[in-house]
Design a protein around this motif. Structure first.
Motif, mmCIF file in Angstrom:
data_model
loop_
_atom_site.group_PDB
_atom_site.id
_atom_site.type_symbol
_atom_site.label_atom_id
_atom_site.label_comp_id
_atom_site.label_asym_id
_atom_site.label_seq_id
_atom_site.Cartn_x
_atom_site.Cartn_y
_atom_site.Cartn_z
ATOM 1 N N MET A 1 36.794 57.991 40.014
ATOM 2 C CA MET A 1 37.864 57.192 39.429
ATOM 3 C C MET A 1 38.452 56.260 40.508
ATOM 4 N N MET A 2 38.679 55.009 40.144
ATOM 5 C CA MET A 2 39.197 54.042 41.119
ATOM 6 C C MET A 2 40.639 54.384 41.496
ATOM 7 N N THR A 3 40.919 54.357 42.787
ATOM 8 C CA THR A 3 42.274 54.613 43.287
ATOM 9 C C THR A 3 43.257 53.604 42.700
ATOM 10 N N LYS A 4 44.455 54.069 42.410
ATOM 11 C CA LYS A 4 45.480 53.155 41.905
ATOM 12 C C LYS A 4 46.116 52.378 43.060
ATOM 13 N N ILE A 5 46.698 51.264 42.702
ATOM 14 C CA ILE A 5 47.377 50.411 43.682
ATOM 15 C C ILE A 5 48.854 50.804 43.682
ATOM 16 N N ARG A 6 49.420 51.058 44.873
ATOM 17 C CA ARG A 6 50.858 51.349 44.955
ATOM 18 C C ARG A 6 51.588 50.008 44.968
ATOM 19 N N VAL A 7 52.219 49.694 43.848
ATOM 20 C CA VAL A 7 52.870 48.387 43.684
ATOM 21 C C VAL A 7 54.378 48.553 43.850
ATOM 22 N N HIS A 8 54.952 47.875 44.823
ATOM 23 C CA HIS A 8 56.412 47.933 45.004
ATOM 24 C C HIS A 8 57.095 47.160 43.889
ATOM 25 N N VAL A 26 52.698 44.938 47.352
ATOM 26 C CA VAL A 26 52.225 46.308 47.479
ATOM 27 C C VAL A 26 53.140 47.098 48.417
ATOM 28 N N GLN A 27 53.091 48.422 48.260
ATOM 29 C CA GLN A 27 53.961 49.307 49.053
ATOM 30 C C GLN A 27 53.207 49.851 50.261
ATOM 31 N N GLY A 28 53.812 49.725 51.433
ATOM 32 C CA GLY A 28 53.258 50.311 52.655
ATOM 33 C C GLY A 28 52.731 49.271 53.619
ATOM 34 N N CYS A 29 53.240 49.326 54.858
ATOM 35 C CA CYS A 29 52.753 48.426 55.912
ATOM 36 C C CYS A 29 52.805 49.192 57.230
ATOM 37 N N PRO A 30 51.757 49.121 58.039
ATOM 38 C CA PRO A 30 51.770 49.864 59.306
ATOM 39 C C PRO A 30 52.600 49.190 60.386
ATOM 40 N N ARG A 31 53.034 47.939 60.146
ATOM 41 C CA ARG A 31 53.799 47.213 61.185
ATOM 42 C C ARG A 31 55.302 47.325 60.940
ATOM 43 N N ARG A 32 56.047 46.931 61.937
ATOM 44 C CA ARG A 32 57.513 46.859 61.808
ATOM 45 C C ARG A 32 57.958 45.581 62.496
ATOM 46 N N GLY A 71 53.322 41.960 50.473
ATOM 47 C CA GLY A 71 53.723 43.342 50.673
ATOM 48 C C GLY A 71 54.894 43.427 51.627
ATOM 49 N N GLY A 72 54.748 44.582 52.382
ATOM 50 C CA GLY A 72 53.655 45.516 52.549
ATOM 51 C C GLY A 72 52.392 44.852 53.111
ATOM 52 N N GLU A 73 51.410 45.698 53.339
ATOM 53 C CA GLU A 73 50.143 45.201 53.875
ATOM 54 C C GLU A 73 49.043 45.343 52.815
ATOM 55 N N PRO A 74 48.617 44.233 52.203
ATOM 56 C CA PRO A 74 47.578 44.309 51.174
ATOM 57 C C PRO A 74 46.291 44.980 51.658
ATOM 58 N N PHE A 75 45.911 44.765 52.923
ATOM 59 C CA PHE A 75 44.632 45.325 53.369
ATOM 60 C C PHE A 75 44.696 46.835 53.570
ATOM 61 N N SER A 76 45.893 47.431 53.526
ATOM 62 C CA SER A 76 45.978 48.891 53.520
ATOM 63 C C SER A 76 45.538 49.453 52.170
ATOM 64 N N GLN A 77 45.407 48.589 51.161
ATOM 65 C CA GLN A 77 44.925 49.008 49.837
ATOM 66 C C GLN A 77 43.797 48.065 49.405
ATOM 67 N N ALA A 78 42.940 47.735 50.371
ATOM 68 C CA ALA A 78 41.952 46.678 50.135
ATOM 69 C C ALA A 78 40.974 47.012 49.003
#
Ligand code: SF4
Length: 207
Positions: A1-8, A26-32, A71-78
């Motif tokens: 099953m395809m992973t869902k996208i965490r959408v803020h 999208v929700q989540g980014c590794p940077r600050r 986002g967030g970082e789109p490539f974290s949910q590429a």
């Protein structure tokens, strides 16, 4: 099953480059990045709605226009985002897609991550690099002048770029009827300050 996208959050808006579009944050980014205007989207466990690639594709088709992914970082949910783009193109091949990323294009294109490459292949316009507060700019689409704009597919007519307005702030209406500020402000305008000033005047917008 395809992973869902965490959408803020998501809404229909007017992209300066693509025209009417679905915006997906999208929700989540590794940077600050200091001064990031999207602080609510940084925590990977923060508030989000799980949406399937098919749901994001259906909303994009409903917009009648393009798809803007931020986002967030789109490539974290590429992976799932690439699937959403693929589904949109299967229905409407001329849909234009713009994506922001804090990575540099060179980092994404090194070829070690199949999901990065899949998403890159779907994107027409990529705005890359982290936001650097000391380098805020009025350059269209970017928040700071270290960020670069790549026309990856050749599908965006060059004339559209020349006609871009220098406006960096938009009022967007979300699909559940909330008002939201979009944009980076530009060299003469800090978005946090703008939200504070509006709040002092009794106008509450979702940042
Ligand atoms: S990459 Fe973008 S979303 Fe992430 S911290 Fe920097 S400005 Fe914020």
């Amino acid at each position: 099953m395809m992973t869902k996208i965490r959408v803020h959050d998501h809404w229909f808006g007017e992209c300066p480059l693509l025209g009417p579009s679905l915006y997906v944050w999208v929700q989540g980014c590794p940077r600050r990045c200091p001064g990031c205007f999207n602080e609510e989207t940084l925590d990977f466990g923060g508030p989000s709605t799980p949406m399937s690639p098919a749901e994001v594709a259906a909303l994009t088709l409903r917009s009648g226009g393009g798809l803007v992914i931020s986002g967030g970082e789109p490539f974290s949910q590429a992976g799932p985002l690439a699937e959403a783009c693929h589904l949109v193109r299967a229905e409407r091949p001329d849909t234009l897609i713009l994506t922001y990323t804090g990575f540099l294009l060179e980092q994404l294109a090194r070829g070690r991550r199949a999901d990065y490459i899949r998403l890159l292949k779907e994107i027409d316009v990529l705005v890359d690099g982290p936001f650097v507060r000391e380098r805020t700019t009025n350059f269209p689409l970017a928040g700071s002048d270290n960020q670069r704009v790549f026309f990856l597919s050749g599908r965006v007519p060059p004339g559209r770029w020349a006609q871009l307005s220098r406006s960096h702030v938009q009022i967007a209406i979300t699909t559940d009827k909330r008002m939201r500020l979009v944009g980076s402000g530009g060299a003469g305008l800090d978005m946090h300050t703008l939200v504070e000033r509006l709040s002092m005047a009794g106008i509450e917008l979702q940042a």
